[in-house]
Design an enzyme around this catalytic site. Structure first.
Site, PDB file in Angstrom:
ATOM      1  N   GLN A 184      32.342  35.561  36.501  1.00 60.41           N
ATOM      2  CA  GLN A 184      33.499  34.770  36.073  1.00 60.41           C
ATOM      3  C   GLN A 184      33.089  33.806  34.953  1.00 60.41           C
ATOM      4  OE1 GLN A 184      35.444  31.664  38.396  1.00 60.41           O
ATOM      5  NE2 GLN A 184      37.396  32.734  38.171  1.00 60.41           N
TER       6      GLN A 184
ATOM      7  N   TYR B 112      41.532  24.561  34.941  1.00 59.25           N
ATOM      8  CA  TYR B 112      40.431  24.367  33.995  1.00 59.25           C
ATOM      9  C   TYR B 112      40.929  24.629  32.559  1.00 59.25           C
ATOM     10  CZ  TYR B 112      37.572  23.776  38.113  1.00 59.25           C
ATOM     11  OH  TYR B 112      37.056  23.288  39.293  1.00 59.25           O
TER      12      TYR B 112
ATOM     13  N   ARG C  65      41.850  35.869  35.789  1.00 50.32           N
ATOM     14  CA  ARG C  65      42.381  35.247  37.006  1.00 50.32           C
ATOM     15  C   ARG C  65      43.372  34.143  36.649  1.00 50.32           C
ATOM     16  NH1 ARG C  65      39.349  32.089  42.025  1.00 50.32           N
ATOM     17  NH2 ARG C  65      40.302  33.312  43.680  1.00 50.32           N
TER      18      ARG C  65
ATOM     19  N   GLY D 243      37.626  34.775  49.918  1.00 45.82           N
ATOM     20  CA  GLY D 243      36.681  33.749  49.528  1.00 45.82           C
ATOM     21  C   GLY D 243      35.840  33.295  50.698  1.00 45.82           C
ATOM     22  N   ARG D 244      36.338  32.290  51.435  1.00 42.99           N
ATOM     23  CA  ARG D 244      35.550  31.715  52.526  1.00 42.99           C
ATOM     24  C   ARG D 244      35.058  32.749  53.553  1.00 42.99           C
ATOM     25  NH1 ARG D 244      39.644  26.720  52.699  1.00 42.99           N
ATOM     26  NH2 ARG D 244      40.914  28.541  52.208  1.00 42.99           N
TER      27      ARG D 244
HETATM   28  C1  PHB Z   1      35.011  23.709  42.425  1.00 42.50           C
HETATM   29  O1  PHB Z   1      33.874  23.533  42.006  1.00 42.50           O
HETATM   30  O2  PHB Z   1      35.509  22.968  43.262  1.00 42.50           O
HETATM   31  C2  PHB Z   1      35.806  24.808  41.882  1.00 42.50           C
HETATM   32  C3  PHB Z   1      35.259  25.621  40.931  1.00 42.50           C
HETATM   33  C4  PHB Z   1      36.004  26.654  40.399  1.00 42.50           C
HETATM   34  C5  PHB Z   1      37.281  26.848  40.834  1.00 42.50           C
HETATM   35  C6  PHB Z   1      37.831  26.052  41.815  1.00 42.50           C
HETATM   36  C7  PHB Z   1      37.082  25.030  42.325  1.00 42.50           C
HETATM   37  O3  PHB Z   1      38.016  27.804  40.300  1.00 42.50           O
END
Ligand code: PHB
Length: 360
Positions: A98, A179, A226, A317-318
């Site tokens: 990414q 971001y 994304r 993810g988690r």
């Molecule tokens: C984070 O570092 O909290 C973080 C990084 C990338 C993301 C979301 C959160 O897309």
């Protein structure tokens, strides 16, 4: 009926199944913001995912926003990532990187010569970042000048080439989670005039140019993206998310991308933000390529999405943090390990490479 365990071709990349490891920031890069030996082991353990999307990695020194996140702009970083991609490929997996620019979500102490972060705007975010001094408010950014945009796009292009040189199967452009790219997309942040501000078409111009540059460098079939239309994380929603992201997907549709990855709802939070409906299906109908969904998917929801065609791939993810063998556990209906939430960001092996796989 299609299942999570069926293979799929996404652009140039052949996947063994449709279960994707989502990009996850873990803040364990070693000196020089290099992926180290623990990171090699972490991704190797998770290589049974159909696709690993390796964590957000800064495309340049100015693109960093948190302590100890890896980069993809130096020779040492390319060499570190090469160890990761070799290990994943040897274990039969596929892995993309990414590409990240945090924009204004940064602090002067993390940036070259104490520089101010850069963004679409000079307005500071209401957000915190993690630095060597702990969690502190982000710094006030400087608005990028229009004539700095070609240099920024060149950084994305170079980072994509570096990712291929490091052995990745492709890249995912991070246009989500408020971001830099999303700081251009949303009218809640972008207060520019000129070619990159104002209309939806202008605010989406940077993303379009980045995607053209990256796809031009490494091939559209190795390039994904994304989006997170309803995530507020460090910025309010756009005034008209449906129109904005509808335009974005229309702009991406003809590029022949490997996939489009959409976070549904609030990243890491609720899938259905209160009273704020969003028609993800409308975006899906406008995109001809592989459609990847993410955010709080249970096994049942994921199976249903792939079976009814709502999605081609589901990113977890988690669950992938705490279950290196998540694919096998889902296939066997085995219980999942508990997440150690206090070990997500920073630290060493603990809560990183010590989650057990099922015994054979
Ligand atoms: C984070 O570092 O909290 C973080 C990084 C990338 C993301 C979301 C959160 O897309």
């Amino acid at each position: 009926m299609r299942t999570l365990f069926d293979p799929i071709q996404i652009g140039d990349i052949a996947l063994a199944n449709r279960i994707v490891m989502a990009p996850l920031t873990r803040n364990r890069a070693i000196a020089g913001n290099v992926a180290g030996p623990l990171t090699v082991e972490y991704y190797r353990q998770r290589a049974s995912a159909g696709l690993i999307i390796a964590e957000a990695s800064q495309i340049s020194p100015m693109a960093q926003g948190y302590l100890d996140t890896p980069g993809i702009h130096s020779a040492e970083q390319i060499a570190g990532w090469r160890q990761v991609t070799d290990a994943v490929h040897a274990a039969g997996g596929k892995i993309v990187l990414q590409l990240w620019h945090v924009g204004r979500i940064s602090h002067t102490s993390l940036l070259p010569d104490g520089a101010a972060p850069v963004s679409s705007t000079a307005r500071k975010a209401e957000a915190m970042t993690f630095t060597s001094q702990g969690f502190i408010p982000v710094s006030t950014p400087r608005a990028l000048a229009d004539d700095e945009i070609p240099g920024l796009i060149a950084d994305y292009r170079r980072a994509a080439g570096n990712a291929i040189a490091a052995g990745f199967d492709g890249v995912e452009v991070h246009a989500a989670n408020t971001y830099l790219i999303e700081q251009f997309l949303r009218d809640s942040v972008n207060d520019r005039r000129g070619p990159y501000g104002g209309s939806i078409a202008n605010r989406a111009r940077l993303l379009g140019e980045v995607m053209q540059a990256v796809a031009g460098e490494i091939g559209a079939g190795r390039t994904g993206v994304r989006l997170s239309p309803m995530t507020t994380f460090t910025a309010p929603l756009d005034s008209n998310p449906q129109a904005l992201y509808g335009h974005v997907v229309e702009q991406l549709a003809p590029l022949g991308l490997a996939y489009l990855h959409v976070i549904e709802g609030e990243t890491g939070g609720t899938r259905t933000p209160d009273g704020k409906p969003f028609d993800y299906d409308a975006l899906h109908r406008a995109f001809p390529g592989p459609w990847m969904v993410n955010n709080g998917y249970s096994q049942r929801l994921a199976e249903q999405a792939v079976a009814d065609g709502t999605a081609d791939l589901v990113a977890f993810g988690r669950p992938f943090i705490s279950n290196p063998d998540l694919v096998r556990r889902l296939r066997d209906g085995a219980p999942l390990n508990e997440l150690q939430a206090d070990k997500l960001y920073g630290g060493g092996a603990e809560g990183y490479i010590d989650y057990p796989a099922l015994a054979d």
